[in-house]
Design a protein around this motif. Structure first.
Motif, PDB file in Angstrom:
ATOM      1  N   VAL A  14      26.636   6.990 -16.197  1.00  0.00           N
ATOM      2  CA  VAL A  14      27.750   6.774 -17.126  1.00  0.00           C
ATOM      3  C   VAL A  14      27.666   7.741 -18.293  1.00  0.00           C
ATOM      4  O   VAL A  14      28.663   8.334 -18.709  1.00  0.00           O
ATOM      5  CB  VAL A  14      27.756   5.311 -17.620  1.00  0.00           C
ATOM      6  CG1 VAL A  14      28.683   5.147 -18.827  1.00  0.00           C
ATOM      7  CG2 VAL A  14      28.189   4.378 -16.500  1.00  0.00           C
ATOM      8  N   GLY A  15      26.457   7.916 -18.835  1.00  0.00           N
ATOM      9  CA  GLY A  15      26.287   8.862 -19.936  1.00  0.00           C
ATOM     10  C   GLY A  15      26.610  10.281 -19.522  1.00  0.00           C
ATOM     11  O   GLY A  15      27.322  11.009 -20.237  1.00  0.00           O
ATOM     12  N   ALA A  16      26.108  10.690 -18.352  1.00  0.00           N
ATOM     13  CA  ALA A  16      26.384  12.045 -17.874  1.00  0.00           C
ATOM     14  C   ALA A  16      27.869  12.240 -17.603  1.00  0.00           C
ATOM     15  O   ALA A  16      28.454  13.284 -17.943  1.00  0.00           O
ATOM     16  CB  ALA A  16      25.569  12.312 -16.610  1.00  0.00           C
ATOM     17  N   LEU A  17      28.504  11.245 -17.002  1.00  0.00           N
ATOM     18  CA  LEU A  17      29.934  11.340 -16.693  1.00  0.00           C
ATOM     19  C   LEU A  17      30.766  11.439 -17.971  1.00  0.00           C
ATOM     20  O   LEU A  17      31.729  12.207 -18.034  1.00  0.00           O
ATOM     21  CB  LEU A  17      30.373  10.128 -15.870  1.00  0.00           C
ATOM     22  CG  LEU A  17      31.846  10.094 -15.455  1.00  0.00           C
ATOM     23  CD1 LEU A  17      32.179  11.296 -14.583  1.00  0.00           C
ATOM     24  CD2 LEU A  17      32.167   8.793 -14.724  1.00  0.00           C
ATOM     25  N   SER A  69      29.645  11.765 -26.528  1.00  0.00           N
ATOM     26  CA  SER A  69      28.602  10.857 -27.004  1.00  0.00           C
ATOM     27  C   SER A  69      29.177   9.499 -27.383  1.00  0.00           C
ATOM     28  O   SER A  69      28.622   8.446 -27.033  1.00  0.00           O
ATOM     29  CB  SER A  69      27.895  11.484 -28.211  1.00  0.00           C
ATOM     30  OG  SER A  69      27.293  12.710 -27.866  1.00  0.00           O
ATOM     31  N   ALA A  70      30.305   9.508 -28.097  1.00  0.00           N
ATOM     32  CA  ALA A  70      30.923   8.252 -28.511  1.00  0.00           C
ATOM     33  C   ALA A  70      31.449   7.474 -27.314  1.00  0.00           C
ATOM     34  O   ALA A  70      31.305   6.244 -27.245  1.00  0.00           O
ATOM     35  CB  ALA A  70      32.046   8.535 -29.506  1.00  0.00           C
ATOM     36  N   ALA A  71      32.043   8.173 -26.351  1.00  0.00           N
ATOM     37  CA  ALA A  71      32.550   7.497 -25.154  1.00  0.00           C
ATOM     38  C   ALA A  71      31.413   6.847 -24.375  1.00  0.00           C
ATOM     39  O   ALA A  71      31.539   5.722 -23.871  1.00  0.00           O
ATOM     40  CB  ALA A  71      33.304   8.494 -24.278  1.00  0.00           C
ATOM     41  N   ALA A  92      21.697   7.432 -23.320  1.00  0.00           N
ATOM     42  CA  ALA A  92      21.706   8.609 -24.186  1.00  0.00           C
ATOM     43  C   ALA A  92      21.116   9.822 -23.471  1.00  0.00           C
ATOM     44  O   ALA A  92      21.581  10.962 -23.673  1.00  0.00           O
ATOM     45  CB  ALA A  92      20.922   8.314 -25.468  1.00  0.00           C
ATOM     46  N   ALA A  93      20.116   9.602 -22.619  1.00  0.00           N
ATOM     47  CA  ALA A  93      19.511  10.715 -21.884  1.00  0.00           C
ATOM     48  C   ALA A  93      20.524  11.385 -20.968  1.00  0.00           C
ATOM     49  O   ALA A  93      20.531  12.612 -20.820  1.00  0.00           O
ATOM     50  CB  ALA A  93      18.317  10.225 -21.078  1.00  0.00           C
ATOM     51  N   GLY A  94      21.397  10.583 -20.338  1.00  0.00           N
ATOM     52  CA  GLY A  94      22.426  11.151 -19.476  1.00  0.00           C
ATOM     53  C   GLY A  94      23.370  12.054 -20.241  1.00  0.00           C
ATOM     54  O   GLY A  94      23.738  13.144 -19.775  1.00  0.00           O
ATOM     55  N   VAL A  95      23.759  11.614 -21.452  1.00  0.00           N
ATOM     56  CA  VAL A  95      24.651  12.428 -22.287  1.00  0.00           C
ATOM     57  C   VAL A  95      23.951  13.699 -22.742  1.00  0.00           C
ATOM     58  O   VAL A  95      24.484  14.815 -22.599  1.00  0.00           O
ATOM     59  CB  VAL A  95      25.121  11.632 -23.528  1.00  0.00           C
ATOM     60  CG1 VAL A  95      26.101  12.453 -24.349  1.00  0.00           C
ATOM     61  CG2 VAL A  95      25.757  10.320 -23.121  1.00  0.00           C
TER      62      VAL A  95
END
Length: 297
Positions: A14-17, A69-71, A92-95
Motif C-alpha cells: 500500500v505504501g509503495a503503491l 506520503s500523506a496518501a 512507511a518503508a514502502g513509501v
C-alpha cells in the motif's frame, strides 16, 4: 496485536503503491528530463526520469513526494496499521523505498548530462538534497497520519493538503504545458489546502489542549507553507540570480514576506480554514446531540 506476515506485506505494498500513484502528474507528461539551463544544446535523446529535477519544478517535486506520503498514511490509518506489529514502519518503508529509488534514479541520470563545473554540482546537490529532505518529511507525515493521536494526525494531514493543491494543479495543467481552458478549475485549486485542513481540524475536534495546539499549528502551516514555496520557487526560477546566491536568497526572502504579509493573499486561506473547521465542528456537535437524544429516548 501482531500482524500476520501477509498483513505486513499488504501495508508495504500500500505504501509503495501510494508513492507510485502520486507520481501521476509527472508521469502523464512523458516523464522526460526537463530542459536544463546548463545545457548548451538539447541531448538527442532526452531520458526518462521519475522526478522533474529542475529549479522550475521545486513545488511540483515537493507535491509528488508529499502527496504519496500523506496518501499512504491515510490508507494506513484506515487499514489499522497502528494496531499491527511494525505496521506503520512497514507502511512507511514502502513509501520511502519507492521515493528514494525515484530520487536516486533521477539524480544519477541528471549527473551524466551536466557539465563538470562547480555551479552544476551545487545545482544537482541542491535538488537532490531538497528531494531527500522532502522524503524524510513525508515519512514523518505518513507516521503521524497512520499512527499518531488525532492531534498529531492533523499536522500530517495539513502537510499533505498543502502539497495536494500543487499536485492537483499539475494534473490540470501538466508541467511544461501552457494553461489554457481551465481557469475555473485552477481557481478552485487554491482552496484545496484550506478546506481539507479545516475538515481535518473538525475531524479531530478541540476537546483537548493538544488538539487545540494542533489546530493552531495547522493554521500556521496553511498560512506560511504556500508563501515559503512561492518564495523558493520564485528565487530558484529567476535565471538572472543563478550565479548570485546572496541576491537569490534576498529576492526569495522578499517574495516570501510579500506573499506572507499581503492581506488579500494571506487572509483567504486562513479564513477558509476557519470557516470549514467551524462548519465541520458544528455538524459534529449536532450529530453528537442527536446521538445523545436517541440514547436517552
Amino acid at each position: 496485536m501482531s500482524a500476520a506476515p501477509q498483513s505486513r506485506w499488504l501495508l508495504f505494498g500500500v505504501g509503495a503503491l501510494a508513492a507510485v500513484a502520486a507520481l501521476l502528474p509527472w508521469l502523464i507528461t512523458g516523464a522526460r528530463l526537463p530542459l536544463q539551463n546548463f545545457w548548451s544544446e538539447i541531448p538527442s535523446a532526452v531520458p526518462v526520469v521519475l522526478l522533474p529535477f529542475s529549479q522550475y519544478a521545486v513545488s511540483l517535486i515537493f507535491a509528488l513526494l508529499m502527496v504519496g506520503s500523506a496518501a499512504a498514511g491515510l490508507a494506513g490509518r484506515l487499514l489499522g496499521a497502528r494496531t499491527a506489529r511494525f505496521g506503520t514502519t512497514t507502511l512507511a518503508a514502502g513509501v520511502v523505498l519507492v521515493q528514494l529509488l525515484a530520487v536516486v534514479q533521477t539524480a544519477l541520470v541528471l549527473s551524466t548530462l551536466l557539465p563538470d563545473e562547480t555551479a552544476a554540482i551545487v545545482y544537482l546537490a541542491g535538488l537532490t538534497g531538497g528531494a531527500l529532505v522532502t522524503v524524510l518529511l513525508g515519512a514523518l507525515a505518513t507516521v503521524l497520519i497512520a499512527r499518531a493521536p488525532r492531534a498529531g494526525a492533523v499536522i500530517g494531514f495539513t502537510a499533505g493538503a498543502v502539497a495536494l493543491g500543487s499536485w492537483v494543479a499539475a494534473l490540470i495543467v501538466p508541467f511544461g504545458s501552457v494553461p489554457d481552458g481551465y481557469p475555473f478549475l485552477l481557481t478552485l485549486v487554491q482552496w484545496v489546502a484550506p478546506v481539507l485542513t479545516g475538515a481535518a481540524i473538525a475531524w479531530a475536534g478541540l476537546h483537548t489542549p493538544g488538539r487545540i495546539v494542533a489546530a493552531v499549528g495547522a493554521l500556521l502551516i496553511v498560512w506560511v507553507a504556500p508563501a515559503a514555496m512561492t518564495g523558493i520557487g520564485s528565487a530558484l526560477g529567476t535565471r538572472v540570480y543563478a550565479t548570485m546566491p546572496a541576491e537569490m536568497l534576498d529576492y526569495g526572502w522578499n517574495v516570501f514576506l510579500l506573499a506572507l504579509l499581503t492581506p488579500e493573499l494571506a487572509l483567504r486561506p486562513i479564513i477558509a480554514t476557519l470557516v470549514t473547521a467551524a462548519v465541520g465542528l458544528g455538524i459534529r456537535a449536532l450529530l453528537a446531540r442527536r446521538r445523545r437524544a436517541a440514547a436517552s429516548a
